[in-house]
Design an enzyme around this catalytic site. Structure first.
Site, PDB file in Angstrom:
ATOM      1  N   HIS A  66       3.768  -5.074   7.445  1.00  0.00           N
ATOM      2  CA  HIS A  66       4.943  -4.452   6.824  1.00  0.00           C
ATOM      3  C   HIS A  66       4.643  -4.021   5.400  1.00  0.00           C
ATOM      4  CE1 HIS A  66       6.919  -6.543  10.195  1.00  0.00           C
ATOM      5  NE2 HIS A  66       7.411  -5.323  10.287  1.00  0.00           N
ATOM      6  N   GLU A  79       7.524  18.257  30.608  1.00  0.00           N
ATOM      7  CA  GLU A  79       6.737  17.092  30.206  1.00  0.00           C
ATOM      8  C   GLU A  79       5.997  16.481  31.386  1.00  0.00           C
ATOM      9  OE1 GLU A  79       9.333  14.149  28.461  1.00  0.00           O
ATOM     10  OE2 GLU A  79      10.913  14.512  29.922  1.00  0.00           O
ATOM     11  N   ASP A 131       4.838  13.051  26.721  1.00  0.00           N
ATOM     12  CA  ASP A 131       4.691  12.740  28.142  1.00  0.00           C
ATOM     13  C   ASP A 131       3.747  13.704  28.842  1.00  0.00           C
ATOM     14  OD1 ASP A 131       6.166  10.390  28.793  1.00  0.00           O
ATOM     15  OD2 ASP A 131       7.963  11.467  28.173  1.00  0.00           O
ATOM     16  N   CYS A 167       9.043  19.670  21.380  1.00  0.00           N
ATOM     17  CA  CYS A 167       9.680  18.563  20.654  1.00  0.00           C
ATOM     18  C   CYS A 167       8.839  17.297  20.695  1.00  0.00           C
ATOM     19  CB  CYS A 167      11.080  18.303  21.188  1.00  0.00           C
ATOM     20  SG  CYS A 167      11.102  17.907  22.935  1.00  0.00           S
TER      21      CYS A 167
HETATM   22  C1  PEP Z   1       7.955  13.896  24.854  1.00  0.00           C
HETATM   23  O1  PEP Z   1       7.704  13.334  25.929  1.00  0.00           O
HETATM   24  O2  PEP Z   1       7.129  14.571  24.217  1.00  0.00           O
HETATM   25  C2  PEP Z   1       9.301  13.765  24.265  1.00  0.00           C
HETATM   26  C3  PEP Z   1       9.650  14.461  23.203  1.00  0.00           C
HETATM   27  O3  PEP Z   1      10.131  12.857  24.812  1.00  0.00           O
HETATM   28  P1  PEP Z   1      10.037  11.282  24.558  1.00  0.00           P
HETATM   29  O4  PEP Z   1       9.013  11.040  23.496  1.00  0.00           O
HETATM   30  O5  PEP Z   1      11.402  10.862  24.173  1.00  0.00           O
HETATM   31  O6  PEP Z   1       9.622  10.777  25.905  1.00  0.00           O
HETATM   32 MG    MG Z   2       9.272  12.533  27.117  1.00  0.00          MG
END
Ligand code: PEP
Ligand code: MG
Length: 821
Positions: free
Chosen positions: A451, A687, A711, A758
């Site tokens: 930490h 994904e 993913d 994302c």
């Molecule tokens: C991903 O899989 O890239 C994603 C944005 O979703 P999570 O990380 O929530 O699985």
């Molecule tokens: Mg994901």
């Protein structure tokens, strides 16, 4: 191991008063030949100077040290007094009286077991009423009591399951606190076994002492199947740890120095803990060893009161610190101080301390000794992450001891800016460092996931850890350059090197400041192409900080976080309030709400979901929503109701077939029609490799794509995204993943569909450049990454980025891709 034969247990006794109770329990020991009749005098004397009431109806009368030689054989005897006999001045009654005659420390095991029994009022109650002496014997000497890591043991609880620990930093203080709280909330008994050791899951300390590293397979057992199921889910969900940990929580990888000084007297190699280059002089931070004496104690009750007061004062300090750190560095960083506050409350520590007080020790000595034992246990563990947790315990110990000794909290400040050198720094030391006088720090021990390191990253304070004890010999005032990114400390650099390092640091600061300054400007490349930069958020309260950081909308709102960290399903109204608050904060900017993505690494304890052998390949995301309309439909209703208040778009996670999308769309349409709500764009996460490979077909039906590189990488490379040994290879910039993305983007372009990314790759500077070159419209990144991603894009032309992406697609490995820049 001490034995408790049945003839040393007397049930249903009715002594008139405490002295008679002591006499009766002593008589059992006399009859068994352990002690002579006059041993009882010492027990009574002891009781008059130090009350042996432990709490919860249990007392442990024992003799005075001078009478040790009277003891022929160490033994214990138990007097059960169902009606109770008044034991303390406050009128507390003892109902289970454990008389102890101990020559050395063989009885400690019994005391340890007693503290376990004490923590469970229902068990004490049962033992004070049972007509079966075997129950008492088993509780005090049998396997059922908590064992320590040193004592290999197996659980006797009837319901068991094997689990793998998903937390990237292993079982550290925060998840252990949450586990203990959950066990207490559920009631009943829960144990963890690992490596031949058994821990009581209701004691955070006991759990920490198992030393569970990331990815460890361990057994969870409980006396009730529903509790087992709930806790299994909670462990899989990370026990409050964000398993898709934000960048600053992750240790920086050691990188080759971007620049090295030419002439230095020595280069010290440590482990990078927090990036950044600083030039200064060294200053040793020597901690005063707290002097704790053990004067004889005449009033144990007074000492126990002092312990209470010290813990209460430390608790208040920690809550204040958590609030201050929360305000300046965010809730994530502050959580450690809440965990420290939980450590303060550890029942086993308090009971062990009280026991030592009753043995005649001072409160400060007793507390220090009890905590030292636990710290030593953690330090002996193989795993550096967990051994680093010893620093947390040491921090808590120091805080309580200073309260007991009437000492102020240390202030780590100095007259002139310095690079602090220390054996180790506690998280509290680090959080209270004065950034005006400390330029960075280097510690002899410690780990990059401690930490202390996490807080240094939050403070933007360059730091290296585990540089070795040799650093403690560096004289104060030695000129130095600290390079947090490469983990190096350069001593006595030449004047030219110092100037160069200072110039580089200033440039980096100017770049950061410029990025921050320009954060509200669009990310437009030199040749005029604009890439949208949005933020990933988990809660309504994050929306304002996203905008403040320059985000142009929300590219991913992970709704599962509304379901985690609580013990019941959020209602449709509650969800609507949250989504609506986000939409309103964003004032017309896009808000992509992803429907529940539970399963895989994100599980919700109270949903009672079935155990999966391959949770990432099982009932996750949309698949689970199809199974659980009680979750899916209210969520869709809440989103559609909120959609009237902003530019809301709906995205479905874990779509792997066209049928998945059609079915999800059908359900969403039905909900919308019933509510008479406006239509909103319906998109999918790309994904799963099948979604990328079928992008052409999907593009005809969906309104948009958002690529989840986290993913997509794990499924494309068949590498568990949480697997510690595969962490370095699970690289989203692998050409195999980039080709999946390219396939998706080209299909989307042919059908005029919008594509965002994302996953984590969007927030990495190189990832942002490559993805933009591949043609994505939007990058949705974590909030602190927004300014730097925008700035990186502005540095290049789209023509350059396209060329870069085209070259990356022809590479054969992630390393080749990374070498392109
Ligand atoms: C991903 O899989 O890239 C994603 C944005 O979703 P999570 O990380 O929530 O699985
Ligand atoms: Mg994901």
């Amino acid at each position: 191991m001490i034995r408790l034969p049945a003839h040393l247990v007397r049930l249903a006794a009715t002594p008139r008063d405490k002295d008679e109770a002591i006499a009766q329990v002593a008589q059992l020991l006399v009859d068994a030949g352990n002690v002579p009749p006059d041993y009882v005098q010492g027990m009574l004397r002891r009781e008059h100077t130090a009350n042996t009431y432990l709490g919860n109806g249990v007392a442990i009368p024992h003799g005075v040290p001078e009478d040790k030689d009277l003891i022929r054989e160490t033994g214990i005897a138990v007097l059960q007094v169902p009606q109770g006999v008044s034991w303390t001045e406050a009128g507390e009654a003892a109902r289970l009286i454990v008389g102890i005659a101990a020559r050395s420390d063989e009885h400690l095991e019994v005391l340890r077991r007693l503290t376990r029994v004490l923590a469970d009022p229902a068990q004490v109650d049962e033992l004070t009423r049972t007509a079966d002496p075997a129950r008492i014997i088993e509780a005090l000497t049998g396997e059922r009591a908590a064992a320590t890591p040193a004592a290999p043991a197996v659980s006797t609880l009837p319901y068991r399951t094997e689990l793998r620990l998903p937390n990237p930093a292993g079982m550290h203080a925060r998840p252990a606190t949450q586990l203990a709280q959950l066990v207490k909330a559920h009631g009943g008994r829960v144990q963890l076994s690992y490596g031949g050791a058994l821990a009581d899951a209701s004691s955070m300390m006991s759990v920490l002492q198992l030393g569970l590293p990331a990815g460890a397979t361990f057994e969870l057992s409980a006396d009730d199947p529903a509790t087992l199921q709930a806790l299994r889910d909670a462990v899989a969900a990370g026990l409050g740890d964000d398993l898709s940990a934000p960048a600053s929580a992750q240790a920086p990888e050691r990188v080759a120095p971007a620049w090295e000084p030419q002439r230095v007297s020595a280069t010290i190699e440590g482990v990078p803990a927090s990036g950044g280059l600083v030039v200064g002089v060294t200053r040793q931070h020597r901690t005063e060893r707290l002097q704790v004496s053990d004067e004889g104690v005449s009033d144990p009750a007074l000492e126990a009161t002092r312990l209470d007061a010290a813990i209460a004062a430390a608790r208040q300090d920690l809550h204040d610190l958590a609030r201050e750190v929360g305000e300046s560095l965010g809730r994530e960083r502050a959580a450690i101080f809440e965990a420290h506050a939980a450590l303060l409350e550890d029942e086993a520590v308090i009971q062990d301390t009280v026991r030592r007080i009753l043995d005649g020790h001072s409160v400060a000595w007793a507390y220090q000794a009890v905590m030292n034992e636990r710290i030593a246990q953690l330090q002996r563990l193989d795993d550096p992450n967990l051994a680093a947790r010893a620093a947390d315990l040491g921090d808590v110990q120091g805080r309580v001891l200073r309260k007991l000794l009437g000492l102020p909290e240390p202030q780590l400040t100095s007259g002139q800016p310095v690079v602090l050198i220390a054996h180790d720094l506690t998280p509290s030391d680090t959080a209270t460092l004065d950034p005006g006088s400390v330029l960075g720090f280097c510690t002899a021990v410690g780990g990059p996931t401690s930490h202390t390191a996490i807080i240094a990253r939050g403070l933007g304070l360059p730091a290296i850890v585990a540089a070795g004890e040799g650093v403690l010999n560096i004289p104060d005032g030695t000129p130095c350059i600290l390079d947090g990114a490469s983990g190096r400390l350069y001593l006595e650099p030449s004047e030219a090197d110092r100037l160069e390092a200072a110039a580089r640091r200033e440039q980096a600061e100017r770049d950061q400041a410029a990025a921050r300054e320009a954060r509200h400007q669009p990310a437009t490349t030199r040749d005029g192409h604009r890439v949208e930069v949005a933020a990933n958020i988990n809660r309504a309260s994050d929306a304002a900080s996203a905008l403040e950081a320059g985000a142009e909308g929300v590219g991913l709102m992970r709704t599962e976080f509304l379901f985690l960290e609580r013990d019941s399903i959020p209602s449709e109204e509650e969800q609507e309030r949250e989504y609506r608050a986000m939409a309103e904060s964003l004032a017309g900017r896009p808000l992509i709400i992803r429907t529940l993505d539970i399963g895989g690494d994100k599980e919700v304890p109270y949903l009672g979901l079935a155990r999966e052998d391959n949770s990432f390949l099982g009932m996750r995301g949309i698949r689970l929503c199809f199974e659980r309309p009680d979750l899916f439909v209210p969520q869709l209703r809440a989103i559609y109701r909120a959609a009237r208040h902003g530019d809301v778009r709906i995205m479905f996670p874990m779509i792997s077939t066209l049928e998945d999308f059609r079915r999800a769309k059908g359900i969403a349409e039905a909900v919308r029609a019933e509510l008479g709500a406006p239509q909103v764009p319906l998109g999918i996460m790309v994904e799963v490799p099948s979604a990328a490979l079928l992008a052409e077909e999907f593009a005809r039906e969906v309104d948009f794509f958002s690529i989840g590189t986290n993913d997509l990488t794990q499924y494309t490379l068949a590498m568990d995204r949480l697997h510690p040994q595969l962490a370095r290879q699970t690289d989203a910039l692998h050409p195999a993943v980039l080709r999946m993305i390219d396939t998706t983007v080209r299909a989307a372009q042919r059908h005029g569909r919008w594509v965002g990314v994302c996953g984590g790759a969007a927030g990495e500077p190189l990832g942002a450049l490559l993805l933009s070159g591949l043609g994505v419209h939007e990058l949705s990144v974590s909030v602190p990454q927004v300014p730097a991603v925008k700035a990186a894009l502005r540095e290049h032309s789209m023509t350059e980025l396209r060329e870069l992406a085209a070259r990356a697609l022809t590479c054969a490995s992630a390393a080749e891709v990374r070498a392109l820049v």
